[in-house]
Design a protein around this motif. Structure first.
Motif, mmCIF file in Angstrom:
data_model
loop_
_atom_site.group_PDB
_atom_site.id
_atom_site.type_symbol
_atom_site.label_atom_id
_atom_site.label_comp_id
_atom_site.label_asym_id
_atom_site.label_seq_id
_atom_site.Cartn_x
_atom_site.Cartn_y
_atom_site.Cartn_z
ATOM 1 N N PRO A 198 24.934 2.738 -18.261
ATOM 2 C CA PRO A 198 25.070 3.494 -19.501
ATOM 3 C C PRO A 198 24.526 2.675 -20.677
ATOM 4 O O PRO A 198 24.389 1.454 -20.597
ATOM 5 N N ASP B 29 32.610 12.524 -13.491
ATOM 6 C CA ASP B 29 31.981 12.832 -14.770
ATOM 7 C C ASP B 29 31.421 11.585 -15.446
ATOM 8 O O ASP B 29 30.320 11.608 -16.002
ATOM 9 N N LEU B 30 32.168 10.470 -15.399
ATOM 10 C CA LEU B 30 31.673 9.211 -15.963
ATOM 11 C C LEU B 30 30.417 8.745 -15.227
ATOM 12 O O LEU B 30 29.457 8.272 -15.845
ATOM 13 N N THR B 31 30.420 8.884 -13.903
ATOM 14 C CA THR B 31 29.271 8.468 -13.100
ATOM 15 C C THR B 31 28.050 9.325 -13.408
ATOM 16 O O THR B 31 26.941 8.809 -13.574
ATOM 17 N N ALA B 32 28.247 10.633 -13.505
ATOM 18 C CA ALA B 32 27.126 11.530 -13.829
ATOM 19 C C ALA B 32 26.534 11.178 -15.188
ATOM 20 O O ALA B 32 25.305 11.099 -15.347
ATOM 21 N N GLU B 33 27.379 10.923 -16.165
ATOM 22 C CA GLU B 33 26.898 10.554 -17.496
ATOM 23 C C GLU B 33 26.140 9.223 -17.441
ATOM 24 O O GLU B 33 25.078 9.077 -18.059
ATOM 25 N N GLY B 34 26.654 8.264 -16.685
ATOM 26 C CA GLY B 34 25.978 6.976 -16.544
ATOM 27 C C GLY B 34 24.608 7.117 -15.907
ATOM 28 O O GLY B 34 23.634 6.484 -16.346
ATOM 29 N N TRP B 35 24.511 7.955 -14.866
ATOM 30 C CA TRP B 35 23.207 8.173 -14.233
ATOM 31 C C TRP B 35 22.228 8.838 -15.192
ATOM 32 O O TRP B 35 21.052 8.469 -15.251
ATOM 33 N N GLU B 36 22.679 9.825 -15.936
ATOM 34 C CA GLU B 36 21.778 10.501 -16.882
ATOM 35 C C GLU B 36 21.244 9.507 -17.909
ATOM 36 O O GLU B 36 20.049 9.500 -18.212
ATOM 37 N N GLN B 37 22.110 8.643 -18.433
ATOM 38 C CA GLN B 37 21.668 7.638 -19.401
ATOM 39 C C GLN B 37 20.741 6.621 -18.740
ATOM 40 O O GLN B 37 19.754 6.179 -19.341
#
Length: 156
Positions: A42, A134-142
């Motif tokens: 992230p 959800d935290l993991t998905a956000e981290g991957w997107e970033q």
């Protein structure tokens, strides 16, 4: 390679993303420590290159440590490569532990589809509880935004 991935559930992260680079280049972003350190994590973390370890073979290590930019929080991730088929498929069974995360036996599956001068990456990771998913998905997107920036020459 035949796709033997399990079905995606609501406990998984599933992302498909196209990158503006050939498959062999995108593959290197996931398997070369120096490149991983430039984009992974992230925005509020960095990954020192010396913490990244990739042993490119089945049974090899796949590890890194994210470091919080503001507070120096350490967020190590360590796993074992369970499938390695360059430049098409990478699978890692891993754990990640930090102040907010305590994960074990999470499987990361990444497929790299060749589209000439573009590559479609399909990431399937889990299982997670809803918060960690959800935290993991956000981290991957970033993280993927970091790859885009490098490919566009902006660096990260």
């Amino acid at each position: 390679m035949t796709d033997t991935s399990p079905a995606v559930t609501d406990r998984d992260v599933y992302i498909t993303r196209a990158f503006a680079a050939p498959r062999d280049v995108v593959w290197r972003f996931f398997t070369e420590p120096e490149l991983i350190s430039r984009w992974f994590g992230p925005r509020d973390f960095r990954v020192p290159a010396e913490t990244v370890k990739v042993e490119p073979e089945v049974g090899g290590a796949y590890a890194l440590t994210m470091v919080g930019i503001e507070d120096g929080e350490l967020a190590p991730m360590a796993g074992i490569i369970t499938a390695f088929d360059p430049p098409e498929y990478l699978e890692v069974r891993l754990g990640a532990h930090s102040r907010d995360v305590d994960l074990d036996n999470v499987v990361l599956r990444i497929r790299f589809a060749d589209h000439g001068d573009r590559t479609r990456v399909t990431l399937h990771q889990g299982p997670f509880d809803a918060v960690d998913r959800d935290l993991t998905a956000e981290g991957w997107e970033q993280s993927f935004e970091g790859i885009d920036a490098i490919l566009e020459g902006a660096g990260r």
